[in-house]
Design an enzyme around this catalytic site. Structure first.
Site, short mmCIF file in Angstrom:
data_model
loop_
_atom_site.label_atom_id
_atom_site.label_comp_id
_atom_site.label_asym_id
_atom_site.label_seq_id
_atom_site.Cartn_x
_atom_site.Cartn_y
_atom_site.Cartn_z
N HIS A 28 -8.58 -2.56 -8.70
CA HIS A 28 -7.89 -3.25 -9.79
C HIS A 28 -8.67 -3.14 -11.11
CE1 HIS A 28 -4.78 -6.66 -10.63
NE2 HIS A 28 -4.87 -5.79 -11.64
N ARG A 30 1.40 -4.28 -9.93
CA ARG A 30 1.13 -5.40 -9.03
C ARG A 30 1.55 -5.02 -7.62
NH1 ARG A 30 -1.42 -6.87 -12.68
NH2 ARG A 30 -1.58 -8.93 -13.67
N GLU A 49 -6.48 -9.73 -2.99
CA GLU A 49 -7.62 -9.27 -3.76
C GLU A 49 -8.62 -10.42 -3.94
OE1 GLU A 49 -6.33 -7.66 -7.48
OE2 GLU A 49 -5.02 -6.17 -6.57
#
Length: 328
Positions: free
Chosen positions: A285, A236, A265
């Site tokens: 991601h 993260r 994001e």
């Protein structure tokens, strides 16, 4: 039940074996991402159950107030994006499997892919070849180099096994309890936190993001790394002090970053300075984005819907809702 699945961007889930668990339910799959509350509420106005795709959509009190038919939200793992108190206030059962699932093989594999890509400058070498300039530099072999793994958990251990196959030296850092477990398992723990960063050729962080781990990797940590080292983050972005990555790049310590996670994001700016920095390898991601991983994760999410529909809900985060329903 009328089940809505959010944020399945590539319409993948209906093609996977686990989807058959929802046979007999009326299923709607949304393949785009909506953030505006009124639009989202209009889409979900008839939903009795919602399946969340990781943390892509926030479930707020405002949204829940506009969904009077909603009875269940089903997802997997941590839930910083869900207002659990608001779920309870609106009588919505929130289920999330927080059990000790097996390690995310997909995330561990991507982590090691980024380590390799950083060491051998694969994206930069590809760009140089396509530009007609042949080689652009000299990479690093992994054999004999030190990999520092921050966080003694399941994914980190999987990465360690890959590294050992490449004959890397694996050194750990973690919380006090994590370090104690590592020592008990016979793993090598750094002499100190400072030594962990200073001596590593690669550092990869594998820690769950919680209030107490926010910003656990500081700018000073990064600046203490070698100019020839790489920092890898597939966990993260919030684990790293805000703004520290760009500051470290400007200082040239560490020399390279390999990132799958970002402070905001999705990133849609093609000129984003972090993504476009020549010392950065970046992926959007995708640590968990494989057919195999999604099939496994959503099997658990669907299981929670089937159990609820059968009157025996499992993995309930707010069981007080069930008690209130029985009282009525």
């Amino acid at each position: 039940m009328k089940v809505h699945i959010l944020d399945d961007w590539f319409d993948t889930l209906r093609t996977l074996p686990s989807f058959a668990a929802l046979d007999g339910h009326e299923v709607t799959v949304w393949t785009d991402h909506v953030t505006e509350t009124s639009t989202l509420a209009d889409r979900l106005k008839d939903a009795e159950a919602i399946c969340l795709f990781r943390e892509r959509t926030a479930i707020t009190a405002d949204l829940l107030a506009r969904l009077p038919k909603l009875r269940l939200i089903s997802q997997r793992s941590v839930y910083p994006h869900v207002d659990v108190a608001a779920c309870t206030a609106h009588g919505v059962v929130f289920c999330s499997n927080m059990g000790k699932q097996g390690p995310s093989v997909a995330a561990a594999e991507l982590t090691f892919a980024l380590i390799l890509a950083s060491a051998r400058q694969i994206p930069q070498q590809m760009a140089s070849l396509r530009a007609g300039t042949w080689q652009m530099g000299v990479g690093q072999s992994l054999c004999g180099r030190r990999l520092g793994l921050y966080g003694y958990g399941r994914i980190g251990k999987a990465v360690a096994r890959y590294a050992e196959a490449f004959r890397m030296e694996v050194v750990w850092w973690s919380s006090e309890t994590g370090r104690a477990r590592a020592v008990a398992d016979g793993a090598q723990v750094a002499e100190s936190r400072d030594a962990f960063f200073v001596e590593a050729d690669f550092v990869s962080v594998h820690v769950r993001l919680k209030p107490e781990t926010q910003g656990i990797i500081t700018l000073d940590d990064l600046l203490s790394m070698k100019p020839t080292a790489s920092f890898v983050n597939t966990s993260r972005a919030g684990l790293v002090e805000e703004g520290a990555l760009m500051a470290a790049l400007e200082a040239g310590r560490p020399g390279r970053l390999a990132l799958d996670v970002f402070e905001k994001e999705p990133i849609t700016d093609p000129d984003d300075p972090l993504v476009n920095h020549p010392a950065v390898i970046a992926t959007p991601h995708i640590g968990f984005v494989t057919e195999d991983e999604l099939n496994s994760q959503f099997a658990e999410i669907y299981e929670q819907i089937v159990a609820y529909a059968a009157g025996a809900p499992v993995n309930v985060i707010n069981p007080e809702v069930l008690g209130a329903a029985e009282a009525e």
